[in-house]
Design a protein around this motif. Sequence first.
Motif, PDB file in Angstrom:
ATOM      1  N   GLN A 110       7.987  -6.071   1.757  1.00 47.75           N
ATOM      2  CA  GLN A 110       8.064  -3.805   1.981  1.00 47.75           C
ATOM      3  C   GLN A 110       9.393  -3.558   2.373  1.00 47.75           C
ATOM      4  N   ASP A 111       9.940  -4.378   2.130  1.00 48.58           N
ATOM      5  CA  ASP A 111      11.286  -3.604   2.005  1.00 48.58           C
ATOM      6  C   ASP A 111      11.838  -3.597   0.782  1.00 48.58           C
ATOM      7  N   GLU A 112      11.494  -3.580  -0.208  1.00 45.03           N
ATOM      8  CA  GLU A 112      11.680  -3.798  -1.091  1.00 45.03           C
ATOM      9  C   GLU A 112      11.114  -1.704  -2.504  1.00 45.03           C
ATOM     10  N   PHE A 113      10.322  -1.387  -1.333  1.00 46.62           N
ATOM     11  CA  PHE A 113       9.723  -0.551  -2.108  1.00 46.62           C
ATOM     12  C   PHE A 113       9.100   1.140  -1.377  1.00 46.62           C
ATOM     13  N   VAL A 114       9.773   1.450  -1.654  1.00 53.36           N
ATOM     14  CA  VAL A 114       9.358   3.099  -0.097  1.00 53.36           C
ATOM     15  C   VAL A 114       7.790   3.686  -1.083  1.00 53.36           C
ATOM     16  N   LEU A 115       6.891   4.073  -0.639  1.00 48.57           N
ATOM     17  CA  LEU A 115       5.433   4.320  -1.180  1.00 48.57           C
ATOM     18  C   LEU A 115       5.814   5.909  -0.758  1.00 48.57           C
ATOM     19  N   ILE A 116       5.025   6.739  -1.035  1.00 50.72           N
ATOM     20  CA  ILE A 116       4.763   8.578  -0.413  1.00 50.72           C
ATOM     21  C   ILE A 116       3.435   8.584  -1.328  1.00 50.72           C
ATOM     22  N   ALA A 117       2.616   8.809  -0.836  1.00 54.54           N
ATOM     23  CA  ALA A 117       0.533   9.223  -1.004  1.00 54.54           C
ATOM     24  C   ALA A 117       0.385  10.624  -0.640  1.00 54.54           C
ATOM     25  N   ILE A 118      -0.439  11.342  -2.295  1.00 48.02           N
ATOM     26  CA  ILE A 118      -1.011  12.259  -2.614  1.00 48.02           C
ATOM     27  C   ILE A 118      -2.323  11.678  -2.355  1.00 48.02           C
ATOM     28  N   ALA A 165      -3.645   7.525   1.539  1.00 46.47           N
ATOM     29  CA  ALA A 165      -2.611   7.268   2.834  1.00 46.47           C
ATOM     30  C   ALA A 165      -3.278   6.767   3.997  1.00 46.47           C
ATOM     31  N   ASP A 166      -4.577   6.555   4.374  1.00 50.24           N
ATOM     32  CA  ASP A 166      -5.442   5.673   5.196  1.00 50.24           C
ATOM     33  C   ASP A 166      -5.737   4.506   4.693  1.00 50.24           C
ATOM     34  N   PHE A 167      -5.868   4.363   3.158  1.00 50.38           N
ATOM     35  CA  PHE A 167      -5.573   2.580   2.630  1.00 50.38           C
ATOM     36  C   PHE A 167      -4.720   2.480   3.351  1.00 50.38           C
ATOM     37  N   PHE A 168      -3.286   2.579   3.053  1.00 50.53           N
ATOM     38  CA  PHE A 168      -2.285   1.553   2.764  1.00 50.53           C
ATOM     39  C   PHE A 168      -1.426   1.610   4.766  1.00 50.53           C
ATOM     40  N   LYS A 169      -2.508   2.859   5.096  1.00 51.56           N
ATOM     41  CA  LYS A 169      -2.022   2.826   6.726  1.00 51.56           C
ATOM     42  C   LYS A 169      -2.777   1.826   7.141  1.00 51.56           C
ATOM     43  N   ARG A 212      -3.845  -1.175   6.360  1.00 48.45           N
ATOM     44  CA  ARG A 212      -3.127  -2.125   5.553  1.00 48.45           C
ATOM     45  C   ARG A 212      -1.591  -2.366   6.015  1.00 48.45           C
ATOM     46  N   GLY A 213      -1.181  -1.938   7.219  1.00 54.47           N
ATOM     47  CA  GLY A 213       0.109  -1.889   7.683  1.00 54.47           C
ATOM     48  C   GLY A 213       1.132  -1.457   6.446  1.00 54.47           C
ATOM     49  N   ILE A 214       0.961  -0.699   5.358  1.00 52.68           N
ATOM     50  CA  ILE A 214       2.041  -0.782   4.639  1.00 52.68           C
ATOM     51  C   ILE A 214       2.250   0.518   5.135  1.00 52.68           C
ATOM     52  N   ASN A 215       3.679   0.983   5.495  1.00 54.61           N
ATOM     53  CA  ASN A 215       4.437   1.973   5.765  1.00 54.61           C
ATOM     54  C   ASN A 215       4.265   3.156   4.517  1.00 54.61           C
ATOM     55  N   VAL A 216       3.881   4.764   5.091  1.00 54.49           N
ATOM     56  CA  VAL A 216       4.198   5.266   3.529  1.00 54.49           C
ATOM     57  C   VAL A 216       5.089   6.455   4.030  1.00 54.49           C
ATOM     58  N   ALA A 217       6.074   6.624   3.500  1.00 57.72           N
ATOM     59  CA  ALA A 217       7.536   7.515   3.771  1.00 57.72           C
ATOM     60  C   ALA A 217       6.590   9.116   3.342  1.00 57.72           C
TER      61      ALA A 217
END
Length: 306
Positions: free
Chosen positions: A128-136, A141-145, A147-152
């Motif tokens: 996950q250190d290799e990407f930054v995620l922005i959710a619209i 947003a709920d899906f990634f959270k 699964r433990g994926i940080n949403v910037a």
Amino acid sequence: MGASLNEIKQRIASTKKTSQITNAMQMVSGAKLTKSEVASRSFQEYASKIRSIVTHLVAAQLSDLEELDSYDSEEASETGNYHMMLTSRPVKKTGYIVITSDKGLVGGYNSSILKQTMKMMADDHKSQDEFVLIAIGGTGADFFKARGINVAYELRGLSDQPSFDEVRKIVSTATTMYENEVFDELYVCYNHHINSLTSQFRVEKMLPISDLDPDEATTYEQEYILEPSEEAILDNLLPQYAESLIYGAIIDAKTAEHAAGMTAMKTATDNAQNIISDLTISYNRARQGAITQEITEIVAGAAALE
């Protein structure tokens, strides 16, 4: 048998109510789709004009280059004549804007985006250190959270026909993050609207801007009079152009969302009608059986009295 008949009648009545609801939702989604398609066509006129202006200015600035790929060359980067939004740099982090809906009832619209986005990130990144995620959209947003994926950064509650003011903050945040080298390239993941029945998962590279072709630049007898300077204009115009690309993707995604909602509700309405038809047949058979049984009992009773 009487209880069975009442049960079937209740199921028919409830299914008819459900059918009325889904049919109304289908019509609402259809109206939203029509408005979104009009907004999308209107935006394309603006996008075409700003692309023409940007292409002309970039072509004038880079008149010594014959191909767009030259933007990525080390020599081009060293000249200092190229805007940072046009030049590639070593990719340490990748930014992704993932566009989904806030609610359900849109068929496989969200699952298609999220499944293919997850696969793409798993194939292209080791951590996950290799990407930054922005959710619209709240669904993404709920899906990634979950699964433990940080949403910037996330944006929820967009209107059915979002204005640029609604998304200004998130698109300007994305371009600012690129300028501040939070990530070195930016992609937008969404469903592209093809028609009312079809959408297609699409990943578009937004930054650095790499889709401009100097050969498309319009030639004028008189050049533009630039004030204060070409560089100052590009400093303001190129971020606006990048923001317009992101906004265009959001409009496209919203159009695909309304089309998916309309299709899903039509399918639900058709399924409800099929259930009503099957239940009606079952009801008629049960009713006919009850009548036959009553006649048989009456005949048997009369025969016993003789």
